[in-house]
Design a protein around this motif. Structure first.
Motif, mmCIF file in Angstrom:
data_model
loop_
_atom_site.group_PDB
_atom_site.id
_atom_site.type_symbol
_atom_site.label_atom_id
_atom_site.label_comp_id
_atom_site.label_asym_id
_atom_site.label_seq_id
_atom_site.Cartn_x
_atom_site.Cartn_y
_atom_site.Cartn_z
ATOM 1 N N LYS A 39 0.855 -1.194 0.000
ATOM 2 C CA LYS A 39 0.000 0.000 0.000
ATOM 3 C C LYS A 39 0.887 1.239 0.000
ATOM 4 C CE LYS A 39 -3.749 2.416 2.336
ATOM 5 N NZ LYS A 39 -4.701 2.430 3.488
ATOM 6 N N LEU A 40 0.803 2.003 -1.078
ATOM 7 C CA LEU A 40 1.620 3.214 -1.215
ATOM 8 C C LEU A 40 0.819 4.432 -0.779
ATOM 9 C CD1 LEU A 40 3.164 2.268 -4.633
ATOM 10 C CD2 LEU A 40 4.512 2.840 -2.630
ATOM 11 N N LEU A 41 1.461 5.290 -0.012
ATOM 12 C CA LEU A 41 0.821 6.496 0.516
ATOM 13 C C LEU A 41 1.588 7.724 0.044
ATOM 14 C CD1 LEU A 41 0.506 5.231 4.205
ATOM 15 C CD2 LEU A 41 -1.351 5.311 2.529
ATOM 16 N N HIS A 42 0.876 8.673 -0.561
ATOM 17 C CA HIS A 42 1.502 9.932 -0.973
ATOM 18 C C HIS A 42 1.454 10.884 0.213
ATOM 19 C CE1 HIS A 42 1.468 13.781 -3.611
ATOM 20 N NE2 HIS A 42 2.678 13.470 -3.217
ATOM 21 N N LEU A 43 2.309 10.617 1.203
ATOM 22 C CA LEU A 43 2.295 11.353 2.461
ATOM 23 C C LEU A 43 3.703 11.446 3.034
ATOM 24 C CD1 LEU A 43 -0.698 9.717 4.401
ATOM 25 C CD2 LEU A 43 -0.616 12.085 3.601
ATOM 26 N N LYS A 44 3.894 12.462 3.856
ATOM 27 C CA LYS A 44 5.056 12.515 4.723
ATOM 28 C C LYS A 44 4.764 11.595 5.900
ATOM 29 C CE LYS A 44 8.126 16.022 6.725
ATOM 30 N NZ LYS A 44 8.280 17.472 6.998
ATOM 31 N N SER A 45 5.774 10.881 6.378
ATOM 32 C CA SER A 45 5.507 9.919 7.458
ATOM 33 C C SER A 45 4.928 10.593 8.695
ATOM 34 C CB SER A 45 6.789 9.166 7.819
ATOM 35 O OG SER A 45 7.731 10.021 8.441
#
Length: 852
Positions: free
Chosen positions: A229-235
């Motif tokens: 699952k890829l997230l376009h987010l800063k951790s």
């Protein structure tokens, strides 16, 4: 104006259709009238109406619509109506979503406004739509680094690094870490390692939109899109259960730079331990002694090492080593520093170190101390991570083992992935990392000898490792050889900040204690003595020819004349006629003392295009120290309302005798729009006046270089351990590598240097946009790249070579898509093209035996 004639097709509908046709016809006529009146905004509105009512006209009005859009966008830009400008482009792209010209123009506006990532995205789309669109290709090549940074290629080609991470991840998953979060996933390779190792749940986050989309493509190509699952987010923005269902047992990351902490690994791991990770092993035992699922991090820890070194290349980029430049005195009251010294006084966040690949640094380096341990950090210890930022600075000292010049402290680290696997970034290792360099500045003396002690202060503030207050004590008497002036001592940040602030607003009457912060390339330029001597001699020739008075004939233009200065000579006789001053304009990029050098050559009025108030203040001090009349030096931008029209006549309606243009970027590329600037400059020259340089010769040679291949594109699936990544990231490769140093580039020359192209700034009739060059092979091998550099001819007698050892310029190289096998005596035909500021070099003919 493009042809805007368009005819509406008839349709067999009734009155409503006839009304639509009538409205469209009237709108087309109105648009044409508005274009004739140069009312581009109204014309644009009419075309929008036409295209929405009659989509079938898109092809016939496309060219005129583009023209109208671009003209209207220029007006909106000049009026600072930025939102309206972007709205127009968004409307246009809805109508023409696959128009490469509109995409490219949108990117150019975004880039000028500082939105580099977004601009790069539009340039990339334009190139994909039309791979032969030269403007878009040039724009894309120049900003590709902001989309996909070049270290991605080097890192993915580092098979040792990839294999070591894979084994550490396999160990962790096999020991029970079944849920994994990959922070800063990049291409997704570490996430795929985790899935291959058997992790049941894998999550990956990536902040860069381009890299996130790239990772999605890579994961899909490797048939893992349902498993990662890829997230376009800063951790730091990941929340449970909003983004991931529960805490994970393993975090993997490689968000480390040459200085270890510069990519924010400490901050992201603190957040991960507090919000995303299970408890560490020591805290996760049940009352019966059994162990629950526990959290851990790869890498587990790191040890940072340092070493004091002597290095001429570092020195010439961070310390001005001369008190006199081509006859111009640099007063002791001005102290020059690079940004690594003065980061506290900068409004922007500046790294307290620079980076170098020490194994390839020109001239090499000499260790002055043994390697020493700076600090260790345990990434699996939350309290230790939290204490780093608040930890008080601590002092380190190290004995000097070999005498020399103290130029820098260099830093590297050993990244301990787990108990078995580690990666070292030492300069003695073959690694994809560079080393962090802390240049030594601000000392009264830099010479050390065996037995002396190097001292420094270390801290971890603002997510950076800082090594500051570097000094040394001598072995004889324990004398501390640091700068005696506290306001300029390394690391005295408050004092330095105050000095910079006062310099921006006021100028001390006595001119003492002025701090001048220059970019490292600007310091290297000040240290480039041949550059300044060459300009002095060439300017002297022009001024002598334009005003051959006794005064000018006696001036010291080449270092061997009588040395009589005009201002001094004028005092000898009240009857001497003072000639009218000649006007000189220097539009070099950044800090330049060429106008002051020109001021020593006779009755001139020299104009500098230096922008920063701090730099202007320092140039004024240098001017005063050299006893110039106040009116000799002017700052041209203060005379202009618009900086974009820097090339124009002086207000006195005089013409320029000399215009100095910056033709070559320090990266090794030709400056953008330099030929357009030259065309304007030719119109502003006094009869007999000159542009410097007058012409530029481009030289190149054929080489075999595995290093350039590895730095430019991922080489198949072998270095990425079988994962299919290369075709996706290689979409972002660029054909030209910049910031090279040919003296240390690992390569084998296969031909002698050859002249590839001439760019004549004074006589454009001698220029051609395309040229074929025959190059003979002198050594068998594989041609993989064509490095190129320049000879800048100020005139027929005076030239500068951008590849010599004193040069502040770097070199560049075209890297071939496919290597070409050659034998001694073969001949290759190169097609060299110059479009705007881009040079493209292609091999037109392959192996061809040379006929004697």
């Amino acid at each position: 104006m493009p042809n805007s004639n368009a005819k509406l097709r008839r349709s067999p509908r009734g009155g409503q259709e006839a009304g639509r046709r009538e409205l469209v016809s009237r709108s087309l006529q109105s648009a044409e009238h508005c274009l004739e009146d140069q009312d581009y905004g109204t014309a644009y509105a009419h075309y929008l109406l036409v295209l929405n009512l009659a989509p079938e006209l898109k092809t016939s009005v496309k060219e005129t619509f583009q023209f109208t859009l671009f003209k209207w966008a220029e007006e909106l830009d000049s009026l600072a109506r930025i939102q309206d400008l972007f709205n127009c482009y968004e409307q246009a792209l809805e109508l023409y979503p696959n128009d490469e010209v509109i995409c490219n123009s949108m990117g150019e506006h975004l880039f000028r406004m500082g939105f580099r990532d977004e601009a790069a995205g539009y340039f990339h789309k334009a190139v994909k739509l039309n791979p032969d669109f030269a403007d878009a290709k040039e724009n894309f090549y120049r900003v590709a680094n902001w989309l996909v940074e070049r270290w991605h290629f080097i890192m993915l080609n580092d098979a040792k690094r990839n294999l070591t991470y894979l084994k550490a991840i396999e160990n962790a998953v096999c020991s029970g870490c079944k849920s994994v979060l990959d922070i800063g996933t990049g291409t997704g390779i570490l996430s795929m390692f985790a899935k291959k190792a058997g992790a049941s749940s894998v999550y990956a986050c990536e902040l860069s939109k381009t890299m996130y989309e790239l990772a999605c493509d890579v994961v899909a190509a490797n048939n893992m899109e349902r498993e990662i699952k890829l997230l376009h987010l800063k951790s730091l923005d990941i929340e449970i259960p909003k983004h991931i269902p529960e805490r994970v047992s393993l975090v993997v990351t490689e968000t480390v730079d040459a200085g270890l902490f510069g990519e924010g690994i400490v901050e992201s791991l603190i957040h991960a331990w507090e919000h995303l990770l299970l408890q560490p092993k020591l805290q996760a035992k049940n009352q019966d002694g059994s162990t629950e699922d526990c959290g851990r991090v790869i890498p587990s820890s790191a040890t940072i090492f340092g070493m004091a070194v002597e290095c001429k290349e570092i020195r010439r980029h961070h310390r001005v080593e001369t008190q006199e430049v081509a006859g111009v005195l640099l007063p002791n009251s001005v102290q020059f520093f690079s940004p690594t010294y003065a980061f506290a006084g900068s409004e922007e966040t500046v790294e307290p170190y620079t980076t170098e690949k020490l194994s390839r640094i020109p001239g090499g380096y000499k260790p002055l101390t043994e390697p020493f341990q700076v600090m260790t950090v345990d990434f699996n210890n939350l309290q230790e991570l939290k204490s780093l930022a608040g930890r008080k600075p601590w002092k380190l000292s190290q004995p000097v083992t070999e005498g020399g010049t103290l130029d820098a402290v260099v830093v590297w680290f050993v990244l301990q992935l787990d108990d078995e696997h580690a990666l070292s970034t030492s300069p003695s290792e073959e690694t994809c990392w560079e080393q962090a360099v802390y240049p030594v500045q601000g000392l009264s003396d830099f010479s050390v000898k065996a037995g002396d002690t190097v001292m420094m202060e270390v801290c971890c503030q603002d997510c950076y490792l800082k090594i500051q207050k570097i000094s040394f004590s001598t072995s004889e008497c324990g004398m501390d050889c640091s700068d005696g002036d506290d306001t300029l001592s390394l690391g005295n940040e408050a004092e330095l900040c105050n000095a910079l602030a006062s310099l921006q607003t006021t100028s001390k009457q006595d001119g003492e204690g002025q701090v001048c912060v220059l970019e490292s390339t600007e310091i290297a330029l000040l240290n480039n003595a041949p550059y300044h001597r060459c300009f002095k001699a060439a300017m002297g020739k022009v001024l002598s020819s334009l005003n051959p008075s006794k005064d000018l004939q006696s001036m010291d233009v080449d270092g061997h004349g009588s040395g009589v200065n005009l201002q001094e000579d004028q005092n000898k006789s009240s009857v001497d006629v003072v000639p009218d001053p000649l006007y000189i304009l220097d539009v070099s990029e950044g800090f330049s003392i060429l106008p002051i050098i020109a001021g020593k050559l006779g009755p001139v009025k020299a104009y500098s295009s230096v922008e920063k108030e701090q730099h202007q203040a320092v140039l004024n001090i240098i001017s005063e120290a050299n006893h110039f009349p106040k009116e000799t030096l002017e700052f041209w931008l203060s005379h202009l309302e618009d900086e974009n029209v820097v090339l124009q006549r002086p207000k006195s309606d005089k013409l320029w005798s000399i215009i100095i243009l910056d033709v070559i970027e320090t990266s090794g590329l030709i400056q953008q729009e330099v030929m357009e600037k030259a065309a304007i400059s030719r119109c502003l020259l006094h009869s007999g006046g000159k542009i410097f340089p007058q012409y530029v010769l481009v030289y190149g040679m054929l080489v075999e270089s595995q290093s350039l291949l590895l730095e430019s594109a991922v080489q198949g699936t072998e270095p990425t351990l079988g994962f299919n990544i290369a075709p996706f990231i290689n979409q972002f490769k660029v054909p030209v590598r910049v910031y090279l140093d040919l003296s240390t580039l690992p390569c084998v020359p296969l031909s002698k240097p050859a002249e590839l192209l001439r760019l004549d700034l004074m006589n454009p009739l001698l220029n051609s946009s395309s040229r074929e060059v025959k190059v003979q092979i002198c050594k068998s091998g594989q041609v993989t790249a064509i490095p190129f550099w320049y000879h800048l001819h100020l005139d027929e007698e005076h030239s500068l070579n951008t590849s010599d050892e004193f040069s502040h310029w770097k070199q560049a190289a075209v890297v071939l898509d496919e290597p070409i096998q050659v034998q001694i005596g073969d001949e290759l035909v190169l097609e060299v093209q110059h479009h705007k500021s881009n040079i493209s070099i292609t091999v037109k003919q392959g192996r061809m035996p040379c006929v004697n």
